[in-house]
Design a protein around this motif. Structure first.
Motif, PDB file in Angstrom:
ATOM      1  N   TRP A  35      65.367 -87.244  30.723  1.00 35.80           N
ATOM      2  CA  TRP A  35      64.836 -88.543  30.266  1.00 35.80           C
ATOM      3  C   TRP A  35      65.724 -89.127  29.170  1.00 35.80           C
ATOM      4  CZ3 TRP A  35      61.010 -91.775  31.825  1.00 35.80           C
ATOM      5  CH2 TRP A  35      60.647 -92.784  30.954  1.00 35.80           C
ATOM      6  N   PRO A  43      61.978 -88.659  24.643  1.00 36.27           N
ATOM      7  CA  PRO A  43      60.715 -88.801  25.379  1.00 36.27           C
ATOM      8  C   PRO A  43      59.587 -89.204  24.430  1.00 36.27           C
ATOM      9  CG  PRO A  43      61.768 -86.725  25.929  1.00 36.27           C
ATOM     10  CD  PRO A  43      62.543 -87.323  24.791  1.00 36.27           C
ATOM     11  N   GLU A  56      57.111 -97.758  29.547  1.00 40.32           N
ATOM     12  CA  GLU A  56      57.791 -96.511  29.200  1.00 40.32           C
ATOM     13  C   GLU A  56      56.808 -95.342  29.198  1.00 40.32           C
ATOM     14  OE1 GLU A  56      60.570 -94.555  25.685  1.00 40.32           O
ATOM     15  OE2 GLU A  56      59.833 -96.606  25.446  1.00 40.32           O
ATOM     16  N   TYR A  60      57.192 -92.315  31.852  1.00 37.90           N
ATOM     17  CA  TYR A  60      57.373 -90.939  31.419  1.00 37.90           C
ATOM     18  C   TYR A  60      56.263 -90.037  31.965  1.00 37.90           C
ATOM     19  CZ  TYR A  60      58.195 -86.870  28.507  1.00 37.90           C
ATOM     20  OH  TYR A  60      58.441 -85.589  28.072  1.00 37.90           O
TER      21      TYR A  60
END
Length: 98
Positions: A35, A43, A56, A60
């Motif tokens: 990531w 992250p 986002e 994630y």
């Protein structure tokens, strides 16, 4: 005969649990690293934080969820095959000795 099967099942449960913990830890590290390399950002630590965009946070969560599940499936199936093969060799060796 049932006692032997129960002992083997308990052994697999213990081994499987340890493998699951190790897999989750490793997958989280690998996915977090990927990531960061892909997005250039760390992250999200807190997906509920308003400082992180909704896209986002969702992105994630999806990547982490899918990645963790795929890792668990692959590792658990591989470990089970190896355990069953080892158990088969161990059982056949006892038959030869007996």
């Amino acid at each position: 005969m049932a006692g032997k099967t129960e002992k083997q099942d308990m052994a697999w449960r213990a081994i499987g649990g340890l493998i699951g913990i190790a897999t989750a830890w490793g997958a989280k590290k690998v996915i977090g690293f990927a990531w960061e390399k892909t997005t250039g950002k760390k992250p999200p630590a807190d997906s509920e934080s308003l400082e992180i965009s909704l896209g986002e946070a969702i992105g994630y969560a999806v990547v982490m969820g899918v990645g963790m599940q795929v890792a668990q499936i692959v590792v658990a199936r591989t470990a089970r095959r190896r355990y069953d093969a080892w158990k088969g060799l161990k059982d056949s060796a006892k038959d030869v000795v007996s």
